[in-house]
Design a protein around this motif. Sequence first.
Motif, PDB file in Angstrom:
ATOM      1  N   SER A   2       0.826  -1.203   0.000  1.00 62.83           N
ATOM      2  CA  SER A   2       0.000   0.000   0.000  1.00 62.83           C
ATOM      3  C   SER A   2       0.869   1.266   0.000  1.00 62.83           C
ATOM      4  CB  SER A   2      -0.970  -0.042   1.175  1.00 62.83           C
ATOM      5  OG  SER A   2      -0.583   0.796   2.198  1.00 62.83           O
ATOM      6  N   LYS A   3       0.387   2.271  -0.717  1.00 59.19           N
ATOM      7  CA  LYS A   3       1.122   3.528  -0.869  1.00 59.19           C
ATOM      8  C   LYS A   3       0.372   4.658  -0.170  1.00 59.19           C
ATOM      9  CE  LYS A   3       3.537   3.064  -5.264  1.00 59.19           C
ATOM     10  NZ  LYS A   3       3.654   3.678  -6.594  1.00 59.19           N
ATOM     11  N   GLN A   4       1.079   5.735   0.040  1.00 56.19           N
ATOM     12  CA  GLN A   4       0.488   6.911   0.700  1.00 56.19           C
ATOM     13  C   GLN A   4       0.208   7.983  -0.361  1.00 56.19           C
ATOM     14  OE1 GLN A   4       0.668   6.938   4.321  1.00 56.19           O
ATOM     15  NE2 GLN A   4       1.465   4.852   4.116  1.00 56.19           N
ATOM     16  N   PHE A   5      -1.047   8.397  -0.446  1.00 62.71           N
ATOM     17  CA  PHE A   5      -1.422   9.421  -1.433  1.00 62.71           C
ATOM     18  C   PHE A   5      -1.994  10.647  -0.727  1.00 62.71           C
ATOM     19  CE2 PHE A   5      -1.634   5.463  -3.816  1.00 62.71           C
ATOM     20  CZ  PHE A   5      -1.037   5.796  -5.022  1.00 62.71           C
ATOM     21  N   LEU A   6      -1.674  11.811  -1.283  1.00 59.12           N
ATOM     22  CA  LEU A   6      -2.286  13.051  -0.813  1.00 59.12           C
ATOM     23  C   LEU A   6      -3.055  13.628  -1.998  1.00 59.12           C
ATOM     24  CD1 LEU A   6      -2.653  15.471   1.141  1.00 59.12           C
ATOM     25  CD2 LEU A   6      -0.429  16.322   0.375  1.00 59.12           C
ATOM     26  N   VAL A   7      -4.356  13.794  -1.833  1.00 57.20           N
ATOM     27  CA  VAL A   7      -5.177  14.347  -2.918  1.00 57.20           C
ATOM     28  C   VAL A   7      -5.629  15.744  -2.510  1.00 57.20           C
ATOM     29  CG1 VAL A   7      -7.261  14.065  -4.317  1.00 57.20           C
ATOM     30  CG2 VAL A   7      -5.943  12.043  -3.637  1.00 57.20           C
ATOM     31  N   ILE A   8      -5.264  16.729  -3.299  1.00 56.86           N
ATOM     32  CA  ILE A   8      -5.618  18.112  -2.994  1.00 56.86           C
ATOM     33  C   ILE A   8      -6.739  18.555  -3.916  1.00 56.86           C
ATOM     34  CG2 ILE A   8      -4.756  20.478  -3.058  1.00 56.86           C
ATOM     35  CD1 ILE A   8      -2.054  19.333  -2.119  1.00 56.86           C
ATOM     36  N   GLY A   9      -7.880  18.881  -3.319  1.00 56.53           N
ATOM     37  CA  GLY A   9      -9.065  19.242  -4.098  1.00 56.53           C
ATOM     38  C   GLY A   9     -10.022  18.058  -4.149  1.00 56.53           C
ATOM     39  N   ALA A  10     -11.183  18.238  -3.531  1.00 63.28           N
ATOM     40  CA  ALA A  10     -12.164  17.142  -3.490  1.00 63.28           C
ATOM     41  C   ALA A  10     -13.356  17.447  -4.384  1.00 63.28           C
ATOM     42  CB  ALA A  10     -12.601  16.880  -2.053  1.00 63.28           C
ATOM     43  N   PHE A  13     -13.280  15.329  -9.866  1.00 61.64           N
ATOM     44  CA  PHE A  13     -12.102  14.565 -10.266  1.00 61.64           C
ATOM     45  C   PHE A  13     -11.311  14.079  -9.050  1.00 61.64           C
ATOM     46  CE2 PHE A  13      -7.568  14.551 -11.541  1.00 61.64           C
ATOM     47  CZ  PHE A  13      -7.621  13.529 -12.469  1.00 61.64           C
ATOM     48  N   GLY A  14     -10.977  15.016  -8.160  1.00 59.63           N
ATOM     49  CA  GLY A  14     -10.161  14.658  -6.990  1.00 59.63           C
ATOM     50  C   GLY A  14     -10.827  13.605  -6.125  1.00 59.63           C
ATOM     51  N   SER A  15     -12.132  13.761  -5.887  1.00 52.63           N
ATOM     52  CA  SER A  15     -12.799  12.795  -4.999  1.00 52.63           C
ATOM     53  C   SER A  15     -12.886  11.426  -5.674  1.00 52.63           C
ATOM     54  CB  SER A  15     -14.180  13.289  -4.561  1.00 52.63           C
ATOM     55  OG  SER A  15     -14.966  13.559  -5.669  1.00 52.63           O
ATOM     56  N   SER A  16     -13.014  11.413  -6.988  1.00 47.75           N
ATOM     57  CA  SER A  16     -13.055  10.125  -7.691  1.00 47.75           C
ATOM     58  C   SER A  16     -11.693   9.426  -7.612  1.00 47.75           C
ATOM     59  CB  SER A  16     -13.474  10.382  -9.143  1.00 47.75           C
ATOM     60  OG  SER A  16     -13.199   9.279  -9.934  1.00 47.75           O
ATOM     61  N   VAL A  17     -10.616  10.186  -7.788  1.00 51.02           N
ATOM     62  CA  VAL A  17      -9.262   9.622  -7.661  1.00 51.02           C
ATOM     63  C   VAL A  17      -9.079   9.086  -6.232  1.00 51.02           C
ATOM     64  CG1 VAL A  17      -6.790  10.176  -7.660  1.00 51.02           C
ATOM     65  CG2 VAL A  17      -8.260  11.132  -9.421  1.00 51.02           C
ATOM     66  N   ALA A  18      -9.446   9.915  -5.252  1.00 52.72           N
ATOM     67  CA  ALA A  18      -9.224   9.555  -3.840  1.00 52.72           C
ATOM     68  C   ALA A  18     -10.004   8.293  -3.456  1.00 52.72           C
ATOM     69  CB  ALA A  18      -9.632  10.730  -2.953  1.00 52.72           C
ATOM     70  N   ALA A  73      -5.736  18.301  -7.683  1.00 56.06           N
ATOM     71  CA  ALA A  73      -6.961  18.196  -8.491  1.00 56.06           C
ATOM     72  C   ALA A  73      -7.763  19.491  -8.456  1.00 56.06           C
ATOM     73  CB  ALA A  73      -7.793  17.012  -7.998  1.00 56.06           C
ATOM     74  N   ILE A  74      -7.055  20.609  -8.578  1.00 59.24           N
ATOM     75  CA  ILE A  74      -7.723  21.917  -8.640  1.00 59.24           C
ATOM     76  C   ILE A  74      -7.669  22.371 -10.091  1.00 59.24           C
ATOM     77  CG2 ILE A  74      -7.684  24.326  -7.869  1.00 59.24           C
ATOM     78  CD1 ILE A  74      -6.124  23.421  -5.395  1.00 59.24           C
ATOM     79  N   GLY A  75      -8.833  22.689 -10.668  1.00 58.20           N
ATOM     80  CA  GLY A  75      -8.845  23.056 -12.079  1.00 58.20           C
ATOM     81  C   GLY A  75      -9.197  24.507 -12.326  1.00 58.20           C
ATOM     82  N   GLN A  76     -10.332  24.922 -11.790  1.00 56.07           N
ATOM     83  CA  GLN A  76     -10.862  26.267 -12.078  1.00 56.07           C
ATOM     84  C   GLN A  76      -9.919  27.372 -11.632  1.00 56.07           C
ATOM     85  OE1 GLN A  76     -13.975  26.862 -13.315  1.00 56.07           O
ATOM     86  NE2 GLN A  76     -14.894  24.829 -13.212  1.00 56.07           N
ATOM     87  N   ASP A  77      -9.454  27.257 -10.410  1.00 52.27           N
ATOM     88  CA  ASP A  77      -8.611  28.297  -9.841  1.00 52.27           C
ATOM     89  C   ASP A  77      -7.156  27.998 -10.222  1.00 52.27           C
ATOM     90  OD1 ASP A  77      -7.284  30.159  -8.381  1.00 52.27           O
ATOM     91  OD2 ASP A  77      -8.397  29.809  -6.519  1.00 52.27           O
ATOM     92  N   ILE A  78      -6.784  28.478 -11.415  1.00 54.02           N
ATOM     93  CA  ILE A  78      -5.458  28.151 -11.963  1.00 54.02           C
ATOM     94  C   ILE A  78      -4.350  28.677 -11.055  1.00 54.02           C
ATOM     95  CG2 ILE A  78      -3.916  28.586 -13.941  1.00 54.02           C
ATOM     96  CD1 ILE A  78      -6.282  28.258 -15.756  1.00 54.02           C
ATOM     97  N   GLN A  79      -4.599  29.853 -10.488  1.00 48.79           N
ATOM     98  CA  GLN A  79      -3.584  30.426  -9.600  1.00 48.79           C
ATOM     99  C   GLN A  79      -3.352  29.522  -8.386  1.00 48.79           C
ATOM    100  OE1 GLN A  79      -4.269  34.530  -8.659  1.00 48.79           O
ATOM    101  NE2 GLN A  79      -2.777  34.490  -6.988  1.00 48.79           N
ATOM    102  N   ALA A  80      -4.426  29.026  -7.807  1.00 48.24           N
ATOM    103  CA  ALA A  80      -4.290  28.136  -6.638  1.00 48.24           C
ATOM    104  C   ALA A  80      -3.573  26.848  -7.025  1.00 48.24           C
ATOM    105  CB  ALA A  80      -5.675  27.828  -6.056  1.00 48.24           C
ATOM    106  N   SER A  81      -3.899  26.338  -8.215  1.00 51.99           N
ATOM    107  CA  SER A  81      -3.262  25.105  -8.686  1.00 51.99           C
ATOM    108  C   SER A  81      -1.751  25.311  -8.824  1.00 51.99           C
ATOM    109  CB  SER A  81      -3.892  24.708 -10.030  1.00 51.99           C
ATOM    110  OG  SER A  81      -2.994  24.017 -10.843  1.00 51.99           O
ATOM    111  N   ILE A  82      -1.344  26.410  -9.462  1.00 50.71           N
ATOM    112  CA  ILE A  82       0.087  26.677  -9.687  1.00 50.71           C
ATOM    113  C   ILE A  82       0.802  26.926  -8.366  1.00 50.71           C
ATOM    114  CG2 ILE A  82       1.732  28.288 -10.761  1.00 50.71           C
ATOM    115  CD1 ILE A  82      -0.404  28.617 -13.024  1.00 50.71           C
ATOM    116  N   MET A  83       0.174  27.715  -7.498  1.00 53.65           N
ATOM    117  CA  MET A  83       0.815  28.000  -6.208  1.00 53.65           C
ATOM    118  C   MET A  83       0.994  26.732  -5.399  1.00 53.65           C
ATOM    119  SD  MET A  83      -0.799  31.573  -5.016  1.00 53.65           S
ATOM    120  CE  MET A  83      -0.132  31.512  -3.351  1.00 53.65           C
ATOM    121  N   ALA A  84      -0.039  25.905  -5.356  1.00 50.75           N
ATOM    122  CA  ALA A  84       0.050  24.657  -4.590  1.00 50.75           C
ATOM    123  C   ALA A  84       1.181  23.783  -5.142  1.00 50.75           C
ATOM    124  CB  ALA A  84      -1.287  23.921  -4.653  1.00 50.75           C
ATOM    125  N   CYS A  85       1.281  23.715  -6.461  1.00 46.77           N
ATOM    126  CA  CYS A  85       2.328  22.869  -7.059  1.00 46.77           C
ATOM    127  C   CYS A  85       3.721  23.392  -6.732  1.00 46.77           C
ATOM    128  CB  CYS A  85       2.143  22.761  -8.570  1.00 46.77           C
ATOM    129  SG  CYS A  85       0.728  21.764  -9.011  1.00 46.77           S
TER     130      CYS A  85
END
Length: 217
Positions: A2-10, A13-18, A73-85
Amino acid sequence: MSKQFLVIGAGRFGSSVARTLYQRGHDVMVVDIDEMLIQHISNEVTHAVQANVTSEEALQALGVRDFDVVIVAIGQDIQASIMACILLIELGARYVVAKAQTELHGKVLKKIGVNRVVFPERDMGQKLAHSLIAHNIIDLIELSDDYSVVEVASPEEMIGRSLQELNLRARFGINVIAIRSKNGITNISPAAEDRIDQGDILVAVGDNKSLKKLGWI
Ligand code: ATP
């Protein structure tokens, strides 16, 4: 293992991955700024935490280095996605996968060092279009701009013939890497003399031009 995953954005898409990762037996932590979404998903994953991931302190508190993979898994808020990355990479995240909303968003994510960028809407749209045009296509994986793996329902004219007779490798440069029969048995190393039966599904790899000639993409 088993692996450890962190999913950001529920979101969807994110909730389906999680959920899928958790159902497959992995440890999954989900983070979202929206408390309601966190409550909603909390008993379907290992941990669900409310936090704003554009804050360095918040990300630091999550211990991002401990995860094998972080999915943004943040799509709409591009700024938040880039900053988080950027923050995740700076904090030493081992492998970052991020969802991009547009081609430009994807380019930026790649430039800042995201390990894998996915375009779920674009890719799903392409797959649907392919499957509508050529009705025998079941699935398609693009290996690169030039090569793909396709899963196709065996064309009528190939039924009853052996791989040797079809000679797809010499004629088109296409390799049949697996044959799945109607009863669910998969032959993962088809031999030259193996014949294609009615209802078989072929998994083949080849260059896109040749696959197009066969109407397989
Ligand atoms: P989907 O198509 O998967 O539903 P989406 O591409 O529309 O989602 P968004 O709705 O922008 O993406 O974001 C997905 C989730 O990320 C949302 O639930 C949102 O609350 C969360 N999110 C956005 N910004 C932040 C942030 N700064 N910190 C934490 N979570 C955030």
